[in-house]
Design an enzyme around this catalytic site. Structure first.
Site, PDB file in Angstrom:
ATOM      1  N   ASN A 160      59.417 -13.613  10.528  1.00  0.00           N
ATOM      2  CA  ASN A 160      59.443 -12.579   9.479  1.00  0.00           C
ATOM      3  C   ASN A 160      59.869 -13.120   8.122  1.00  0.00           C
ATOM      4  O   ASN A 160      59.474 -12.603   7.084  1.00  0.00           O
ATOM      5  CB  ASN A 160      60.356 -11.423   9.893  1.00  0.00           C
ATOM      6  CG  ASN A 160      61.688 -11.891  10.426  1.00  0.00           C
ATOM      7  OD1 ASN A 160      61.752 -12.751  11.291  1.00  0.00           O
ATOM      8  ND2 ASN A 160      62.763 -11.337   9.906  1.00  0.00           N
ATOM      9  N   CYS A 335      67.263  -7.487   6.442  1.00  0.00           N
ATOM     10  CA  CYS A 335      68.578  -7.158   7.013  1.00  0.00           C
ATOM     11  C   CYS A 335      69.675  -7.911   6.272  1.00  0.00           C
ATOM     12  O   CYS A 335      70.751  -7.394   6.058  1.00  0.00           O
ATOM     13  CB  CYS A 335      68.654  -7.543   8.475  1.00  0.00           C
ATOM     14  SG  CYS A 335      67.328  -6.877   9.430  1.00  0.00           S
TER      15      CYS A 335
HETATM   16  N1  PLP Z   1      61.264  -8.553  15.160  1.00  0.00           N
HETATM   17  C1  PLP Z   1      60.803  -8.982  13.974  1.00  0.00           C
HETATM   18  C2  PLP Z   1      60.127 -10.304  13.868  1.00  0.00           C
HETATM   19  C3  PLP Z   1      60.954  -8.191  12.846  1.00  0.00           C
HETATM   20  O1  PLP Z   1      60.498  -8.606  11.662  1.00  0.00           O
HETATM   21  C4  PLP Z   1      61.609  -6.941  12.972  1.00  0.00           C
HETATM   22  C5  PLP Z   1      61.857  -6.114  11.777  1.00  0.00           C
HETATM   23  O2  PLP Z   1      62.264  -6.620  10.743  1.00  0.00           O
HETATM   24  C6  PLP Z   1      62.070  -6.527  14.222  1.00  0.00           C
HETATM   25  C7  PLP Z   1      61.872  -7.371  15.291  1.00  0.00           C
HETATM   26  C8  PLP Z   1      62.730  -5.172  14.428  1.00  0.00           C
HETATM   27  O3  PLP Z   1      61.763  -4.185  14.318  1.00  0.00           O
HETATM   28  P1  PLP Z   1      62.090  -2.599  14.240  1.00  0.00           P
HETATM   29  O4  PLP Z   1      62.423  -2.322  12.833  1.00  0.00           O
HETATM   30  O5  PLP Z   1      60.817  -1.919  14.649  1.00  0.00           O
HETATM   31  O6  PLP Z   1      63.168  -2.320  15.203  1.00  0.00           O
END
Ligand code: PLP
Length: 711
Positions: A160, A335
């Site tokens: 991400n 985050c």
């Molecule tokens: N995994 C990845 C790679 C993400 O980018 C995110 C969100 O930023 C998440 C998990 C968590 O997703 P959610 O917001 O649907 O709980």
């Protein structure tokens, strides 16, 4: 128009998805568990959305559950895998897995879920991060070695923060023949990479709707046929008892519409187009910031993500500039954005500290179009121009600086304060208490402004600042004033007791109670204004002779004045300055008045008090990049005083009538709150900060404005 380049954090909701969600709320609002016609229509909607998802994800078999998002999907997958491991352990199966593995660059949700369920289920397996290389890819040799001892391996499909795409086939090969279950966080891959889930031995794959134009609160979890499964939510038996709770029908309808659009191929740009757009953005970034470093090799990344750092420019500064230009980007991950920690992803990749601390992520979604990308590129270039004009970036043509700098600016780093005094008339400047982190920035500023450095003063001869002062002198030999060759341990030119810069004069002043290694300086302007740099404070050590201290204070007051600003070398509470009068006065109780003005009250304040002073404390490059603030479509009269230049303006505001409201604003309300607190503490009680800043600027018009307008 807002240029939203933070699609890896979340996306807007696609028009088709909005329409589908509204229809699911307004018309087809049934509960899919009901057996009457309204319920049957809702059931058909869920089934159709799931069928589309199966085709798009290449998952004709296995479970495909609708749930609230990827975090829930990850919990469900980890709970399922770990429950199976515990059952195997309780049955005494051999060999027992010892490890739970996750990629060092995973989203926090994965390692946190592993630790949480590992502890809760009493498994006590070792949770280990799979190292990644400089390119962000998993160390497959390490994985091959450890995988035979692992019970669960978690690796994301694409990162991400950097967009780095994992080598899923390489990981599958490393896991082949081992008993390890495999979770692939596929959140960032959806819509950007082909996903043929069933073709790989993936056991669990979570997805999140809001990363691809569906609303927040809806997601999917794929579970391979035969993979262990334990429901996270027990209850009414929805989703085949795999995920109880009445279905989020508007979310499912919207996600179904997005997946249908993805399958139809009309709404989303193909891979090659996305790559071409990414290249255009990369080119614009290079033109704007020639020294930038991309933090991951673009060819190894999603075609929609760029992560970069610019030497000498922090992520916060870059984000402020982008935000002012209406370009939304993020620092590291969403985050981490609020607490501004260095990125764990870039740290895991072994990038140097400056790069991990100043990384900016730019990400767009596959529903972008060429016009959007062109506008984004133009604004990125404008950001570079504005920063060059503020001497924060190298200028290609010397001498093209806009207005020459004049006045005192404050440059805090982690609570320490450096001051820069610039005199436009003599084109000379003085730096007080330089800091290593500012070294490059100050050198750049000198080259850009073409000012001679008359002195680099420190308030402690035995400090980090004194070392930084020497380093600064050595870095800019061509801009050193002749007199600077000979100076004392504090940086003051030897053999003189005054430093003249146009109408300004800097001299030493005795600091009561200070140790021998400390010094203070008095800055006087021909207008009579005085400011003192007092280093660590007025009574730096233990007071052994109170009478001598009292006498020293009297002399200090005579030299400096009770109302002159005293500037410290450390200011963790953002007080900016104090005065002897402030220190001696009893604290004024302002009751519940926090000095924060809710945005909705701005029109009323301006209506009631047309003489109010509005002060924009954003930096000049932000002011230049954005639109001037307005109400009722009319520009507002406001003063532009960057927070870094607040010290010069404080005396003027302190001289205003006590009942004149001074309202500070900035991008988010943080800097303006600092300014308002500083002015209040110094005695002007009617200093306010616009809560939420320009981000929450009131858009609702009040009746018949009568305040002063810019013309
Ligand atoms: N995994 C990845 C790679 C993400 O980018 C995110 C969100 O930023 C998440 C998990 C968590 O997703 P959610 O917001 O649907 O709980």
């Amino acid at each position: 128009m807002e240029i939203y380049l933070d699609a890896n954090a979340t996306t807007p909701v696609l028009a088709q998805a909005r329409a589908a969600a509204l229809a699911a709320m307004a018309d087809d609002f049934g509960n899919p568990s009901s057996t009457h016609s309204t319920g049957l229509k809702a059931r058909a909607l869920v089934d159709a959305a799931r069928a589309t998802a199966r085709r798009v994800l290449g998952a004709p078999t296995g479970r495909l559950l609708f749930l609230s998002g990827a975090t829930e999907g990850i919990q469900t997958a980890v709970l399922s895998a770990l429950t199976a491991l515990r059952t195997r352990r309780d049955a005494g199966e051999r060999p027992q897995p010892e490890l739970l593995l996750y990629g060092a660059t995973e989203h926090k949700a994965v390692p946190e879920a592993l630790r949480h369920w590992n502890a809760l289920l009493g498994l006590d397996l070792q949770v280990l991060a799979i190292p990644v290389g400089r390119d962000g890819r998993h160390d497959l040799a390490w994985l091959r070695e450890q995988a035979p001892r692992a019970g669960l391996v978690c690796t994301m499909a694409a990162n991400n923060e950097t967009g780095v795409v994992s080598d899923l086939d390489g990981i599958a090969a490393a896991l082949a023949g081992t008993p390890a279950l495999w979770l692939v966080d596929s959140v960032q891959a959806l819509g950007k990479l082909p996903l043929r889930l069933a073709e790989r031995p993936i056991d669990y794959a979570p997805f999140s709707g809001h990363k691809l134009y569906a609303p927040k609160g809806i997601g999917l979890l794929y579970v391979r046929e035969g993979a262990p499964f334990t429901p996270l939510m027990a209850g009414g038996g929805q989703e085949g008892a795999a995920r109880s709770g009445t279905e989020n029908m508007s979310g499912i309808a919207a996600l179904g519409a997005v997946l249908a659009a993805l399958e139809g191929g009309q709404a989303f740009a193909p891979h090659e187009t996305l790559k071409a757009w990414r290249d255009l953005l990369a080119e614009a970034l290079r033109a704007a910031f020639p020294s930038l470093q991309f933090n991951a090799p673009p060819e190894a990344c999603l075609p929609t993500t760029l992560n970069f750092s610019v030497p000498g420019l922090g992520a916060k500064l870059l984000m402020d500039a982008f935000d002012a230009a209406g370009v939304r980007v993020s620092g590291g991950s969403a985050c981490g954005a609020a607490n501004a920690l260095p990125s764990h992803v870039l740290e895991a990749m072994g990038l140097p500290a400056w790069q991990t601390a100043s990384a900016v992520r730019l990400s767009f979604g596959p529903a972008a179009d060429a016009g959007f990308i062109a506008e984004a590129c133009a604004r990125i270039r404008a950001c570079g121009e504005a920063l060059r004009d503020s001497c924060l970036l190298e200028r290609p043509i010397l001498g093209s600086a806009s207005a020459p700098a004049d006045g005192l600016t404050r440059h805090p780093v982690d609570g320490d304060c450096c001051y820069l005094l610039a005199d436009a008339a003599s084109r000379r400047c003085v730096v007080v208490d330089p800091l290593p982190a500012l070294h490059e920035r100050l050198a750049q500023w000198l080259r850009c402004q073409r000012y001679m450095l008359a002195a680099v003063l420190v308030t402690r001869a035995d400090s980090l600042q004194a070392q930084a002062a020497q380093a600064l002198r050595e870095a800019v030999p061509e801009w050193l004033d002749d007199a600077l060759g000979r100076h004392d341990a504090f940086g003051f030119p030897q053999g003189s007791d005054r430093l003249l810069l146009g109408e300004r004069c800097v001299s030493r002043v005795a600091l009561p109670g200070a140790p021998a290694a400390a010094a203070a300086y008095l800055l006087e302007h021909a207008s009579g204004e005085r400011v003192a740099f007092i280093g660590e404070g007025l009574s730096g050590g233990v007071v052994r002779e109170p009478q001598a201290l009292a006498e020293g204070l009297r002399r200090f007051e005579q030299a400096v004045g009770a109302r002159s600003l005293l500037l410290p070398s450390r200011d963790v509470d953002h007080r900016f300055a104090t005065t002897l009068a402030t220190e001696w006065a009893p604290c004024e109780d302002l009751g519940d008045d926090t000095g924060e003005l809710p945005p909705a009250q701005l029109p009323a304040l301006l209506q009631a008090r047309p003489g109010s002073l509005l002060v924009d404390v954003r930096e000049p490059y932000e002011q230049r990049l954005g639109q001037p603030p307005e109400l009722h479509g009319l520009p507002l009269a406001c003063e532009a005083v960057a927070l870094s230049g607040l010290l010069d303006a404080l005396p003027r505001w302190l001289a205003l009538p006590a009942d004149t409201p001074v309202l500070f604003f900035c991008r988010s309300g943080n800097r303006s709150a600092q300014a308002a607190r500083a002015l209040r503490r110094l005695g002007h009680a009617r200093a306010y900060s616009l809560a939420g800043g320009l981000a929450l600027w009131p858009r609702v018009a009040a009746a018949s404005p009568n305040w002063a307008l810019c013309t």
